[in-house]
Enzyme design. Structure first.
Site, PDB file in Angstrom:
ATOM      1  N   LYS A  26       9.534  -2.981  -4.717  1.00 13.35           N
ATOM      2  CA  LYS A  26       9.572  -4.447  -4.663  1.00 13.35           C
ATOM      3  C   LYS A  26       9.360  -5.039  -6.046  1.00 13.35           C
ATOM      4  CE  LYS A  26       4.933  -5.111  -5.225  1.00 13.35           C
ATOM      5  NZ  LYS A  26       4.368  -5.710  -6.480  1.00 13.35           N
ATOM      6  N   ASP A 153       0.368  -4.086   0.328  1.00 17.24           N
ATOM      7  CA  ASP A 153       1.810  -4.059   0.070  1.00 17.24           C
ATOM      8  C   ASP A 153       2.587  -3.226   1.089  1.00 17.24           C
ATOM      9  OD1 ASP A 153       1.646  -5.696  -2.165  1.00 17.24           O
ATOM     10  OD2 ASP A 153       1.504  -4.025  -3.577  1.00 17.24           O
TER      11      ASP A 153
END
Length: 320
Positions: A26, A153
């Site tokens: 990401k 995350d």
């Protein structure tokens, strides 16, 4: 199939074979960090964006839990319970009342300690792979719950695409993102510890006033419009000042990327990977070539986003 002394076979039945999952890294397009809370965490508001730099994780049934890692940064990673992928296997097994008897093989492309959530991605991939391998058919909400227990995350690595994250980043809302965005990713020569970057941010805030971001509405509007030129000046990361303070070479890398033709550059998450937004695929190739020769980073990769989260790779002859 094995049989226990009491004649019970069901709990020992597991299908044979393997399951392979691809999972993206990401980039944080926007990252605002609240002040340190009493529990030591910081409230985050972030826009996650999954990009086409992926790890591939294969899980097989085995006699005991094991982990092997190859590829990008493999020599820097533990292959025991210190690794989040190992913890994911233990958590999934505990959730369904089984022993975590699987072998995990990770082929890495996402940089280690690079601010792209590679460890979190691998943990998410293990959850998805075990759900498939053991034919558990757990609903996505169960996987999200397990993911949130593993780290802030991990839920986004399941989710993929583009999402607004709040809380510690684990509370997600899907963000409309039209178009494909083109990125050049510059890997630094060494990693940065996320806790160290948060500590440095706290220190900088104690002694001064590092930049604070406005609310993320304009970023969401630019994503919905699918316009990289509209998005570029809105990219922002309140952790960037701390990452640059700990690794001053990042300032040179960020400048070099923009000088090479990128629309904008940003430190991804806690760093030190720098992500450069480009107008087109052709521009990304040009920026990549120039950055590669600039001597400001270890490795350069081209990626696009958004891409899906952790997904099982279909085996030949099976439907997608």
């Amino acid at each position: 199939m094995s049989r226990t002394s009491d004649g019970n076979t069901a709990e020992l039945w597991v299908p044979t074979g393997s399951a392979t999952v691809r999972v993206p890294g990401k980039v944080n397009l926007y990252l605002a960090v609240g002040d340190r809370r009493d529990d030591g965490y910081h409230e985050l508001t972030t826009v996650f964006h999954a990009v086409s730099l992926v790890d591939e994780v294969t899980v097989r049934n085995a006699d005991l839990l094991s982990l092997e890692v190859v590829g990008e940064g493999a020599d820097k990673l533990p292959t025991d319970k210190r690794n989040l992928a190992w913890q994911a296997a233990e958590l999934m097994a505990e959730h369904v009342g089984r022993a975590p008897d699987v072998s995990i093989f990770i082929d890495k492309s996402i940089p280690v300690a690079g601010g792209m959530a590679g460890g979190s991605a691998d943990a998410a991939a293990v959850l998805v792979a075990m759900n498939s391998l053991w034919e558990l058919n757990l609903p996505r909400r169960d996987l999200r719950m397990l993911a949130a227990q593993l780290g802030s995350d991990v839920p986004f690595a399941l989710h993929g695409g583009t999402a607004l994250g709040t809380g510690r980043g684990e509370e997600l809302a899907t963000v409309l993102s039209r178009n494909t965005f083109h990125w050049v990713l510059a890997f630094a020569r060494s990693g940065l510890s996320t806790p160290a970057v948060f500590t440095e941010l706290d220190r900088l805030r104690d002694v001064g006033s590092p930049p604070r971001l406005a609310e993320p509405g304009p970023v969401l509007a630019a994503l919905a419009a699918g316009d990289p030129e509209q998005l570029a000046p809105l990219l922002g990361n309140e952790m960037q000042a701390a990452a640059v303070s700990l690794d001053p070479a990042l300032r040179r890398a960020l400048r070099a990327g923009v000088e090479a033709g990128a629309l904008a550059g940003i430190v991804s998450g806690s760093g030190p990977t720098c992500a450069f937004l480009c107008r087109t695929a052709e521009s990304a190739l040009d920026v990549s070539a120039q950055l590669s020769g600039a001597g400001v980073c270890r490795t350069v990769r081209i990626a696009t986003g958004p891409v899906p989260g952790a997904r099982v790779v279909p085996t030949p002859g099976t439907p997608e």
